[in-house]
Design an enzyme around this catalytic site. Structure first.
Site, short mmCIF file in Angstrom:
data_model
loop_
_atom_site.label_atom_id
_atom_site.label_comp_id
_atom_site.label_asym_id
_atom_site.label_seq_id
_atom_site.Cartn_x
_atom_site.Cartn_y
_atom_site.Cartn_z
N SER A 96 0.82 -1.21 0.00
CA SER A 96 0.00 0.00 0.00
C SER A 96 0.86 1.27 0.00
CB SER A 96 -0.97 -0.03 1.18
OG SER A 96 -1.97 0.93 1.04
N ASP A 233 -2.09 6.01 -3.51
CA ASP A 233 -0.91 5.35 -2.94
C ASP A 233 -0.51 4.20 -3.86
OD1 ASP A 233 -3.13 3.83 -2.44
OD2 ASP A 233 -2.63 3.35 -0.37
N ASP A 235 -1.16 1.00 -4.19
CA ASP A 235 -2.14 0.07 -4.76
C ASP A 235 -3.48 0.73 -5.05
OD1 ASP A 235 -2.71 0.41 -2.04
OD2 ASP A 235 -3.61 -1.57 -1.84
N ASP A 237 -5.78 1.94 -3.19
CA ASP A 237 -6.95 1.75 -2.34
C ASP A 237 -7.31 3.05 -1.61
OD1 ASP A 237 -4.81 1.75 -0.52
OD2 ASP A 237 -5.68 0.19 0.75
#
Length: 449
Positions: A96, A233, A235, A237
């Site tokens: 992340s 960020d 990934d 999410d």
């Protein structure tokens, strides 16, 4: 028993605690836990992603589980693919917003929600036992590759619609969001300017979207006279937002704005957030027919409460938003589309943000060895109850005490050897007074633990 999973899956420095051997065993444990079926696997742009993905897939195949490898994919795309292909689980290889030397493993349920701590505990028990399912030679799982991006875009465009076109600057942070987020905005009819859009494990900026890391995005929005800046960020999410004036919009403000917009879009209902969210959300959405429910920190806790209570929106004051009408996976890319729809319906974010109440928020991190956290929290809870004149106590994740015009949250970090203090007050003077007292209490508790 070994403890591999934290508050957001496994997240460690590569080739120290997170090794190919551990990834292999997570795959074997997940396949054993499932007893068969199909698992979707995707990864972010980190240099270690391919190595860990292949090890994990090998573990899954050895148990007889089939794998759909979607390759480089933001977490939201993995969550979408699980439902699209009717898979029994999904795995994202990602750390992340952590720095490049980290990577991680996060497991997802068929409904797009992350594995709960109880489910992760079962995986850990299987890893420690070494009692893995071993498929016969003719029952070893098979791998196929797939690319669900077009289906994702098509489905997103069925839910989000714009009447006008806007100029959007997107900073993907060299992460996996770069393969999807700019394309969704373009399909919505917007003019897209991309920053840090080439996928790379050598990140140009700090991955957590905040005012400091998004300084270049803010300058670009202002220079290009863009309508909004959107950042992700590693990934994707999470979402960070820069308004039309080139100002970073604080997470608490954006959380309130988008929750309010969801209430306008879908009608009255419950909004789920975490214990570290402030009063602004409550004050902003109550007139719109919204009710706030608070739960533990982490997207899995938010998603769980949304599912239990039929909530209309869930989000953390970290840019992690869950839109249950779409999926129970946190999705910064779809969130970006909703931000544009909100602008299209209600006006510029710089103007909308003026309607959100502002309070003084302070945060502190106190070093604390992991082995001392439990005892220190016991002492903190006991002393806090004696030291502060509070009206309400919430102890579902750490200890949060509230009075009419302030609140304090004492909480051990799930990923670092620190204690976190978060507090909010109506005035700076009161906030500083509370923080001084809270820091002293925590340091004394750690010393006694």
């Amino acid at each position: 028993m070994g403890k591999y999973f934290g508050t957001s899956g496994i997240r460690e420095i590569v080739n120290e605690k997170l090794t190919p051997e551990l990834a292999l065993n997570v795959g074997r444990a997940l396949g054993t836990y499932l007893g068969g079926g199909t698992v979707v696997v995707g990864r972010d742009t980190r240099t270690s992603g391919g190595m860990l993905k292949r090890a994990l897939i090998s573990g899954l195949l050895s148990t007889g589980v089939d794998v759909i490898d979607i390759g480089l994919a933001p977490t939201p795309l993995t969550g979408f693919a699980i439902k699209l292909y009717g898979a029994d689980a999904g795995v994202t290889i990602t750390a992340s917003h952590n720095p490049s030397q980290y990577n991680g493993i996060k497991v997802w349920q068929p409904n797009g929600m992350a594995y709960t701590p109880e489910m992760e505990n079962q995986l850990e028990a299987i890893i420690d036992s070494g009692n893995f399912r071993k498929a016969a030679w003719n029952e070893i799982g098979k791998v196929r590759t797939a690319d669900p991006k077009e289906e994702y875009l098509r489905e997103a465009l069925r839910i989000v619609h714009l009447d006008n076109s806007y100029t959007v600057v997107i900073d993907s942070g060299n992460g996996a969001g770069s393969i999807l987020s700019p394309y969704l905005q373009r399909e919505l009819g917007n003019k897209v300017i991309s920053l840090n859009s080439h996928p790379s494990g050598f990140f140009v900026r700090e991955l957590e979207p905040n005012a400091k890391s998004l300084a270049m995005l803010a300058k670009t929005v202002k220079a290009m006279k863009a309508d909004v800046g959107i950042a992700h960020d590693g990934d994707a999410d999470r979402i960070g937002v820069v308004d039309d004036q080139g100002n970073f919009v604080e997470y608490e403000v954006m959380l309130s704005l988008i929750a309010g917009y969801m209430l306008r879009k879908f009608g009255k209902g419950k909004v789920v957030t975490t214990v570290d969210a402030g009063f602004a959300l409550d004050d902003y959405i109550k007139p719109l027919g919204g009710e706030v429910l608070r739960t533990r920190v982490g997207d899995v806790a938010v998603a769980d409460e949304l599912a239990k209570h039929g909530g209309i929106f869930g989000g953390e004051p970290s840019g992690t938003w869950i839109i249950p009408q779409w999926n129970l996976t946190p999705d910064g890319i779809f969130a970006g589309a909703l931000v544009l729809e909100m602008i299209d319906r209600l006006g510029p974010i710089s103007e909308l943000a003026k309607e959100v109440p502002r309070y003084v928020t302070l945060r502190a991190k106190i070093p604390c060895p992991n082995g001392k956290k439990a005892r220190a929290m016991e002492i903190i809870a006991h002393e806090a109850l004696k030291s502060f004149d509070y009206e309400r106590l919430i102890d579902i994740d750490g200890v949060r005490i509230e009075n009419g015009d302030w609140w304090i949250l004492f909480r051990p970090s799930g990923t670092e050897p620190i204690m976190r203090i978060t507090l909010e007050a109506h005035t700076e003077e009161k906030a500083k007074e509370l923080m001084e007292k809270a820091e002293r209490l925590v340091k004394e508790a750690i010393a006694r633990a």
